[in-house]
Design an enzyme around this catalytic site. Structure first.
Site, PDB file in Angstrom:
ATOM      1  N   THR A 123       0.806  -1.229   0.000  1.00  0.00           N
ATOM      2  CA  THR A 123       0.000   0.000   0.000  1.00  0.00           C
ATOM      3  C   THR A 123       0.842   1.284   0.000  1.00  0.00           C
ATOM      4  OG1 THR A 123      -0.137  -0.268   2.389  1.00  0.00           O
ATOM      5  CG2 THR A 123      -2.052  -0.988   1.117  1.00  0.00           C
ATOM      6  N   ASN A 175      13.148   8.221  -8.980  1.00  0.00           N
ATOM      7  CA  ASN A 175      13.549   7.579  -7.713  1.00  0.00           C
ATOM      8  C   ASN A 175      12.680   6.417  -7.288  1.00  0.00           C
ATOM      9  OD1 ASN A 175      11.870  10.033  -7.397  1.00  0.00           O
ATOM     10  ND2 ASN A 175      11.728   9.371  -5.269  1.00  0.00           N
ATOM     11  N   HIS A 184      15.191  12.158  -8.857  1.00  0.00           N
ATOM     12  CA  HIS A 184      16.369  12.658  -8.144  1.00  0.00           C
ATOM     13  C   HIS A 184      17.384  13.169  -9.175  1.00  0.00           C
ATOM     14  CE1 HIS A 184      14.663  11.189  -4.553  1.00  0.00           C
ATOM     15  NE2 HIS A 184      15.501  10.227  -4.225  1.00  0.00           N
ATOM     16  N   GLN A 206      16.921  15.864  -4.224  1.00  0.00           N
ATOM     17  CA  GLN A 206      16.069  14.686  -4.177  1.00  0.00           C
ATOM     18  C   GLN A 206      14.590  15.014  -4.018  1.00  0.00           C
ATOM     19  OE1 GLN A 206      19.584  12.312  -1.846  1.00  0.00           O
ATOM     20  NE2 GLN A 206      17.557  11.434  -1.663  1.00  0.00           N
ATOM     21  N   CYS A 219      17.947   4.873  -3.671  1.00  0.00           N
ATOM     22  CA  CYS A 219      17.505   5.489  -4.931  1.00  0.00           C
ATOM     23  C   CYS A 219      18.528   6.471  -5.533  1.00  0.00           C
ATOM     24  CB  CYS A 219      16.166   6.173  -4.737  1.00  0.00           C
ATOM     25  SG  CYS A 219      16.023   7.074  -3.192  1.00  0.00           S
ATOM     26  N   GLY A 240      10.681  10.396  -2.285  1.00  0.00           N
ATOM     27  CA  GLY A 240      11.713   9.559  -1.654  1.00  0.00           C
ATOM     28  C   GLY A 240      11.499   9.395  -0.166  1.00  0.00           C
ATOM     29  N   ARG A 275      16.886  17.841  -0.038  1.00  0.00           N
ATOM     30  CA  ARG A 275      15.494  17.602  -0.464  1.00  0.00           C
ATOM     31  C   ARG A 275      14.976  18.858  -1.143  1.00  0.00           C
ATOM     32  NH1 ARG A 275      13.880  12.703  -0.550  1.00  0.00           N
ATOM     33  NH2 ARG A 275      13.993  12.304   1.671  1.00  0.00           N
ATOM     34  N   ARG A 309      21.324  -4.482   2.814  1.00  0.00           N
ATOM     35  CA  ARG A 309      22.167  -4.128   1.656  1.00  0.00           C
ATOM     36  C   ARG A 309      23.648  -4.369   1.875  1.00  0.00           C
ATOM     37  NH1 ARG A 309      19.413   1.616   0.726  1.00  0.00           N
ATOM     38  NH2 ARG A 309      17.453   0.919  -0.197  1.00  0.00           N
ATOM     39  N   GLU A 346      21.525   9.499   4.326  1.00  0.00           N
ATOM     40  CA  GLU A 346      21.584   9.342   2.866  1.00  0.00           C
ATOM     41  C   GLU A 346      23.033   9.453   2.351  1.00  0.00           C
ATOM     42  OE1 GLU A 346      18.848   8.544   1.505  1.00  0.00           O
ATOM     43  OE2 GLU A 346      18.859   9.071  -0.609  1.00  0.00           O
TER      44      GLU A 346
HETATM   45  N1  LIG Z   1      10.266   6.035  -1.602  1.00  0.00           N
HETATM   46  C1  LIG Z   1      11.421   5.826  -2.227  1.00  0.00           C
HETATM   47  O1  LIG Z   1      11.825   6.510  -3.205  1.00  0.00           O
HETATM   48  C2  LIG Z   1      12.277   4.747  -1.780  1.00  0.00           C
HETATM   49  C3  LIG Z   1      11.962   3.927  -0.685  1.00  0.00           C
HETATM   50  N2  LIG Z   1      12.757   2.899  -0.359  1.00  0.00           N
HETATM   51  C4  LIG Z   1      12.479   1.977   0.748  1.00  0.00           C
HETATM   52  O2  LIG Z   1      11.313   1.190   0.453  1.00  0.00           O
HETATM   53  C5  LIG Z   1      10.620   0.917   1.655  1.00  0.00           C
HETATM   54  C6  LIG Z   1       9.191   1.440   1.571  1.00  0.00           C
HETATM   55  O3  LIG Z   1       9.191   2.849   1.459  1.00  0.00           O
HETATM   56  P1  LIG Z   1       7.857   3.680   1.138  1.00  0.00           P
HETATM   57  O4  LIG Z   1       7.022   2.931   0.165  1.00  0.00           O
HETATM   58  O5  LIG Z   1       8.318   5.031   0.793  1.00  0.00           O
HETATM   59  O6  LIG Z   1       7.092   3.643   2.588  1.00  0.00           O
HETATM   60  P2  LIG Z   1       5.571   3.922   2.910  1.00  0.00           P
HETATM   61  O7  LIG Z   1       5.537   4.423   4.297  1.00  0.00           O
HETATM   62  O8  LIG Z   1       4.922   4.728   1.849  1.00  0.00           O
HETATM   63  O9  LIG Z   1       4.901   2.427   2.912  1.00  0.00           O
HETATM   64  C7  LIG Z   1       5.181   1.458   3.902  1.00  0.00           C
HETATM   65  C8  LIG Z   1       4.450   0.130   3.602  1.00  0.00           C
HETATM   66  O10 LIG Z   1       4.822  -0.835   4.603  1.00  0.00           O
HETATM   67  C9  LIG Z   1       3.644  -1.277   5.312  1.00  0.00           C
HETATM   68  N3  LIG Z   1       3.949  -1.446   6.733  1.00  0.00           N
HETATM   69  C10 LIG Z   1       4.191  -0.490   7.664  1.00  0.00           C
HETATM   70  N4  LIG Z   1       4.451  -1.036   8.868  1.00  0.00           N
HETATM   71  C11 LIG Z   1       4.354  -2.387   8.700  1.00  0.00           C
HETATM   72  C12 LIG Z   1       4.489  -3.495   9.568  1.00  0.00           C
HETATM   73  N5  LIG Z   1       4.780  -3.345  10.863  1.00  0.00           N
HETATM   74  N6  LIG Z   1       4.348  -4.738   9.054  1.00  0.00           N
HETATM   75  C13 LIG Z   1       4.044  -4.916   7.753  1.00  0.00           C
HETATM   76  N7  LIG Z   1       3.891  -3.895   6.873  1.00  0.00           N
HETATM   77  C14 LIG Z   1       4.049  -2.657   7.349  1.00  0.00           C
HETATM   78  C15 LIG Z   1       2.595  -0.190   5.096  1.00  0.00           C
HETATM   79  O11 LIG Z   1       1.307  -0.770   5.235  1.00  0.00           O
HETATM   80  P3  LIG Z   1       0.011   0.083   5.770  1.00  0.00           P
HETATM   81  O12 LIG Z   1      -0.507   0.868   4.601  1.00  0.00           O
HETATM   82  O13 LIG Z   1      -0.932  -0.984   6.211  1.00  0.00           O
HETATM   83  O14 LIG Z   1       0.509   0.937   6.888  1.00  0.00           O
HETATM   84  C16 LIG Z   1       2.924   0.216   3.650  1.00  0.00           C
HETATM   85  O15 LIG Z   1       2.387  -0.734   2.765  1.00  0.00           O
HETATM   86  C17 LIG Z   1      11.446   1.536   2.786  1.00  0.00           C
HETATM   87  O16 LIG Z   1      12.340   0.567   3.291  1.00  0.00           O
HETATM   88  C18 LIG Z   1      12.176   2.653   2.081  1.00  0.00           C
HETATM   89  O17 LIG Z   1      13.336   3.033   2.802  1.00  0.00           O
HETATM   90  C19 LIG Z   1      13.846   2.668  -1.121  1.00  0.00           C
HETATM   91  C20 LIG Z   1      14.198   3.454  -2.166  1.00  0.00           C
HETATM   92  C21 LIG Z   1      13.452   4.557  -2.537  1.00  0.00           C
HETATM   93  N1  LIG Z   2      16.221   8.185   1.505  1.00  0.00           N
HETATM   94  C1  LIG Z   2      15.687   8.116   0.128  1.00  0.00           C
HETATM   95  C2  LIG Z   2      14.638   7.064   0.047  1.00  0.00           C
HETATM   96  C3  LIG Z   2      14.930   5.824   0.838  1.00  0.00           C
HETATM   97  O1  LIG Z   2      14.039   5.296   1.471  1.00  0.00           O
HETATM   98  O2  LIG Z   2      16.157   5.379   0.789  1.00  0.00           O
HETATM   99  P1  LIG Z   2      16.669   3.988   1.419  1.00  0.00           P
HETATM  100  O3  LIG Z   2      15.958   2.913   0.689  1.00  0.00           O
HETATM  101  O4  LIG Z   2      18.130   3.951   1.187  1.00  0.00           O
HETATM  102  O5  LIG Z   2      16.318   3.990   2.875  1.00  0.00           O
HETATM  103  C4  LIG Z   2      15.144   9.479  -0.224  1.00  0.00           C
HETATM  104  O6  LIG Z   2      14.850  10.171   0.694  1.00  0.00           O
HETATM  105  O7  LIG Z   2      14.976   9.877  -1.340  1.00  0.00           O
END
Ligand SMILES: NC(=O)C1=CN([C@@H]2O[C@H](COP(=O)(O)OP(=O)(O)OC[C@H]3O[C@@H](n4cnc5c(N)ncnc54)[C@H](OP(=O)(O)O)[C@@H]3O)[C@@H](O)[C@H]2O)C=CC1
Ligand SMILES: N[C@@H](CC(=O)OP(=O)(O)O)C(=O)O
Length: 338
Positions: free
Chosen positions: A10, A316, A239, A173, A147, A177, A232, A109, A199
């Site tokens: 989600t 990103n 990015h 960025q 990213c 992100g 940011r 990682r 970061e």
């Molecule tokens: N955004 C970006 O550009 C980037 C993000 N990332 C990484 O990807 C990952 C996700 O980031 P992002 O999508 O931005 O985060 P979000 O906060 O948008 O989404 C988090 C997701 O994880 C779920 N979640 C939260 N807590 C739990 C839990 N305790 N158990 C199971 N599921 C859970 C949420 O579900 P619910 O809706 O039910 O709360 C939601 O589906 C992170 O590790 C982030 O660092 C990496 C690179 C880039």
């Molecule tokens: N920190 C990155 C997004 C991110 O979640 O990175 P990482 O997957 O390395 O935690 C940004 O802010 O644009």
């Protein structure tokens, strides 16, 4: 077809996974997980779809499950978009239970036996899967980089043809992100925030692992230095970064290296026609105009000047996150690891 699931389906990255896996020729998306808050309800009811791409109706009726090993029993492979606090132990459990995990989260990682892969740069590091298997793990974890690091490393990759010792990067960025709930409008509108927690450290360490040498049992980090400054800016996606590298070759040689850069494979469904788009216009690349090139998988490079100085840009949440993981999974499948 390989049966796959998305963990954290989600969220900002989870939604990108769902978008990229719609009609995938090799992967059949059948399981979506999230937190206990969303579990037990149809995806269409709990997801707040915020992408600038149409919502894929075929996933609406999938009932979201809690993120447990038990709920993944029908999956051969899962894509993780979990927050790092929960990814650390859950991804380990899932891989130990015999499932392949392609993760976006930072948790594993830098583990010595976990590949940190960009298919165009270090596909041979997938050999670390065998190292995980040799120590008795039934499944495996493969990660994609941060990213900003992905965009930076893809822009450095063609320069491996030349000698260099120092790379400096200043990022601009996008707010996506930080995730959906990441940064309040009052903080970022009409503003630039010159700090993104940990970061810079990630860019400085992950780059050296990805560009390091795999000797069959471990990765020796690349011997150059990276110095990063991360900021940011009020951009939704994409990015952008200014880069300085002590390459001495003439600009014409460097541009030729960019223009002729080719990945070491040619048949992966999500690979873009061009890994790198090289611009000669003085005011490109720009996030609004260039982030969606190659379905968000192309990295754009421009303003290549003596020094060596240039600007790089990538999407990103596609090339820097969900797309990176899907391309890793395609590489893994094409190399018969599944
Ligand atoms: N955004 C970006 O550009 C980037 C993000 N990332 C990484 O990807 C990952 C996700 O980031 P992002 O999508 O931005 O985060 P979000 O906060 O948008 O989404 C988090 C997701 O994880 C779920 N979640 C939260 N807590 C739990 C839990 N305790 N158990 C199971 N599921 C859970 C949420 O579900 P619910 O809706 O039910 O709360 C939601 O589906 C992170 O590790 C982030 O660092 C990496 C690179 C880039
Ligand atoms: N920190 C990155 C997004 C991110 O979640 O990175 P990482 O997957 O390395 O935690 C940004 O802010 O644009």
């Amino acid at each position: 077809m390989i049966d796959v699931g998305v963990l954290g389906a989600t969220g900002a990255v989870g939604q990108r996974f769902v978008q990229l896996l719609e009609d995938h020729p090799w992967f059949n998306l059948q399981t979506l997980t999230a937190s206990e808050r969303s579990a037990g309800k149809p995806y269409g009811r709990v997801v707040n779809w915020r992408l600038d791409a149409p919502y894929p109706d075929n996933v609406s009726d999938i009932v979201v499950t809690p993120t447990t090993v038990e709920s993944l029993k029908d999956c051969d492979l899962v894509f993780s978009a979990l927050p790092p606090e929960v990814a650390t132990s859950l991804e380990t459990e899932i891989a130990d239970a015999g499932i392949a995990v392609c993760s976006n989260a930072r948790s594993h990682r830098m583990d010595s036996d976990v590949p940190l892969v960009i298919p165009e740069v270090n596909p041979d590091h997938l050999g670390l899967i065998d190292v995980q298997r040799d120590r008795g793990r039934d499944g495996f974890i493969v990660t994609n980089p941060n990213c900003s690091t992905i965009v930076f490393v893809l822009a450095l990759a063609p320069l491996r043809a030349f000698e260099f010792h120092d790379a400096h990067v200043a990022t601009m960025q996008a707010i996506s992100g930080a995730g959906f709930a990441g940064i309040p409008a009052m903080e970022i509108y009409d503003n630039v925030v010159p700090y993104i927690g940990s970061e810079e450290e990630k860019m400085e360490t992950e780059t050296l692992k990805i560009m390091g040498k795999f000797d069959g049992s471990e990765v020796k980090p690349a011997p150059f230095r990276v110095s990063a400054s991360c900021h940011r800016v009020p951009v939704i996606d994409g990015h952008t970064m200014a880069v300085w590298v002590d390459v001495k070759e003439p600009v014409a040689e460097v541009k030729k290296a960019y223009a002729t850069f080719k990945p070491p494979f040619s048949n992966l469904p999500l690979q873009p026609a061009k890994t790198i788009e090289l611009f000669d216009q003085p005011d490109r690349p720009q996030p609004r105009l260039d982030r969606n090139r190659g379905r968000g998988m192309t990295v754009s490079v421009g303003r290549v000047r003596d020094g060596l100085r240039f600007v790089a840009l990538g999407h990103n949440t596609i090339r820097g996150a969900a797309g990176a993981s899907v391309l890793n999974a395609e590489l893994i499948h094409s190399r018969n690891y599944l």
